[in-house]
Design a protein around this motif. Structure first.
Motif, short mmCIF file in Angstrom:
data_model
loop_
_atom_site.label_atom_id
_atom_site.label_comp_id
_atom_site.label_asym_id
_atom_site.label_seq_id
_atom_site.Cartn_x
_atom_site.Cartn_y
_atom_site.Cartn_z
N ASN A 70 83.65 41.33 18.89
CA ASN A 70 83.12 41.99 17.43
C ASN A 70 81.63 41.57 17.09
O ASN A 70 81.41 41.98 16.10
N ILE A 71 81.19 41.12 18.22
CA ILE A 71 79.60 40.68 17.81
C ILE A 71 78.70 41.89 18.60
O ILE A 71 78.66 41.89 19.94
N LEU A 72 78.02 42.65 17.96
CA LEU A 72 77.07 43.82 18.51
C LEU A 72 75.76 43.25 18.40
O LEU A 72 75.19 42.86 17.29
N ILE A 73 75.02 43.38 19.54
CA ILE A 73 73.79 42.50 19.69
C ILE A 73 72.89 43.71 20.12
O ILE A 73 73.28 44.39 21.30
N GLY A 74 71.92 44.17 19.22
CA GLY A 74 70.83 45.38 19.85
C GLY A 74 69.65 44.91 19.72
O GLY A 74 69.26 43.97 19.13
N ALA A 75 68.95 45.76 20.61
CA ALA A 75 67.39 45.36 20.67
C ALA A 75 66.61 46.54 19.85
O ALA A 75 67.12 47.63 19.94
N THR A 76 65.30 46.19 19.09
CA THR A 76 64.93 47.14 18.44
C THR A 76 64.01 47.94 19.43
O THR A 76 63.47 49.13 19.06
N HIS A 77 63.66 47.38 20.83
CA HIS A 77 62.77 48.11 21.43
C HIS A 77 61.49 48.20 21.23
O HIS A 77 60.78 48.75 21.73
N THR A 78 60.91 46.97 20.56
CA THR A 78 59.32 46.84 20.38
C THR A 78 58.97 46.75 21.69
O THR A 78 59.64 46.18 22.78
N HIS A 79 57.84 47.27 22.25
CA HIS A 79 57.26 47.14 23.58
C HIS A 79 56.18 45.98 23.50
O HIS A 79 55.17 45.91 24.34
N SER A 80 56.30 45.16 22.60
CA SER A 80 55.37 43.95 22.46
C SER A 80 55.86 42.65 22.46
O SER A 80 55.45 41.73 21.48
#
Ligand SMILES: [Zn+2]
Length: 393
Positions: A70-80
């Motif tokens: 139940n823990i969703l971990i996502g990345a913002t996708h910053t390239h820096s």
């Protein structure tokens, strides 16, 4: 906070990370925990290019009171931001700082545990609307992107901040690569100003979850002279505009006083057909336990959430916008949300007919697991949608 001190090299994709000499804004892990009855879920946004399940699972082990699925971990996708894949070079060496990554997994767990400790009674508001203005476009074909912005807001029903937002989640498809990895700058890119603006205007905490931004939905930093604006001022322009649009979209949404909260998941497997991806997945020091022994397939978890009238589906990578449209159309809600680069980030996900088709798609095909990735995702996503109840009506 995930800003490394001292600063570390930053990564915008496969290969060695590039040195950084200054920072613009800070990197964060931002967590939203929702609870109703016996269901508790966490949504976490990490300022990084991608955040694999091997790192995510380290945090999940340290989080008390929420089942890992139940823990969703996502990345913002910053390239820096620092390399979190630990990309291997041809000799198997990596430029990633594994101690930094381990510290991040503890920071992420701390953020979720803190959100659990601070749970307070709330109602939610949800809305999906078109974000207007110069925010995103498709670098490969300008109009082929999804302008819909999903917003979830939790409003306090008691305490000192009664009636005010506790948290605002923004879901939108965009590559936060205004600055990119080549300018010696570590930065959350446009996601920093986006969250800052929401927090200063609405109060509470803001978090950004990316969507189906593959091939190649990016920030619209085009200038009239054919060049691009690549500084933090442009990050602020785009971030502020998206923040204002998100607040406009959610402004008139009704409060949902008995919103349902539902979380389901399904494990799915993708063949690893691409030689590049196979090399990375086998030679990274962060080798996933989800790669099979033959090294030709990898498993990941899809999540489906119902949050009141909104429905959320995760994508373990960068789906092209046509896949996003198709899946959203089949979701059982008039407010479809897609959390891209969530739970895993396996590169681009194209349909089999797009795979290695246009010359434009050479790069996204090469950095994809293979021809079947998009097909399998669509099939499994639709089957998960079919197995789950619809969102509230
Ligand atoms: Zn990308």
């Amino acid at each position: 906070m995930l800003t490394p001190d001292p600063l570390l090299p930053v990564s915008g994709g496969i290969g060695m990370p590039k040195p950084s000499h200054e920072k613009k804004g800070d990197l964060f892990a931002r967590a939203l925990v929702l609870e109703k009855g016996n269901t508790r879920i966490a949504i976490v946004s990490v300022d990084n290019l991608g955040w694999t399940s091997i790192l995510g699972d380290r945090s999940r082990k340290l989080i008390k009171g929420i089942p890992p699925e139940n823990i969703l971990i996502g990345a913002t996708h910053t390239h820096s931001a620092p390399d979190a894949y630990a990309f291997p070079d041809e000799n198997g060496k990596t430029g990633a700082d594994l101690k930094y990554l381990d510290w991040c997994t503890r920071q992420i767990a701390d953020a979720v545990n803190e959100a659990i400790a601070k749970l307070q009674p709330a109602v939610i508001k949800t809305a999906v609307g078109e974000a207007k203005g110069k925010i995103a476009y498709n670098y490969y074909a300008p109009d082929l992107y999804d302008p819909r912005c999903g917003v979830i807001q939790a409003i306090a029903t008691g305490g000192a901040n009664k009636g005010k937002p506790i948290a605002t989640l923004v879901n939108y498809a965009i590559h936060p690569e205004v600055i990119g990895p080549d300018r010696g700058i570590l930065s959350p890119d446009l996601c920093g100003p986006l969250c800052d603006r929401i927090e200063s205007k609405a109060g509470g905490m803001a978090l950004f979850m990316n969507s189906a931004q593959g091939g190649m939905v990016t920030a619209d930093n085009r200038l009239p002279d054919g060049k691009e604006a690549n500084d933090y001022k442009e990050c602020a322009r785009i971030g502020n505009l998206l923040a204002d649009e998100a607040l406009r979209i959610i402004a008139d949404a009704p409060e949902q006083h008995n919103a349902s909260l539902f979380c389901a998941y399904k494990f799915i497997s993708f063949p690893i057909a691409s030689p590049v991806m196979k090399f990375i997945l086998i030679h990274t020091p962060l080798k996933s336990p989800y790669v099979n022994t033959a090294g030709d397939s990898i498993q990941t978890r899809l999540n489906l959430l119902n949050i009141g009238t909104a429905q959320v589906l995760t994508i373990p990578g960068e789906a092209l916008p046509n896949i996003g449209y198709y899946v959203k159309r089949h979701m059982r809600s008039s407010q479809p949300f897609l959390f891209g680069l969530t739970n895993d980030a396996f590169g681009y996900m194209l349909t089999k007919v797009d795979f290695t088709s246009f010359k434009r798609y050479e790069y996204v095909s090469r950095t994809s697991l293979g021809e079947q990735t998009g097909e399998i995702y669509i099939e499994q996503a639709l089957s998960l949608i079919g197995e789950c109840p619809p969102a509230d009506y």
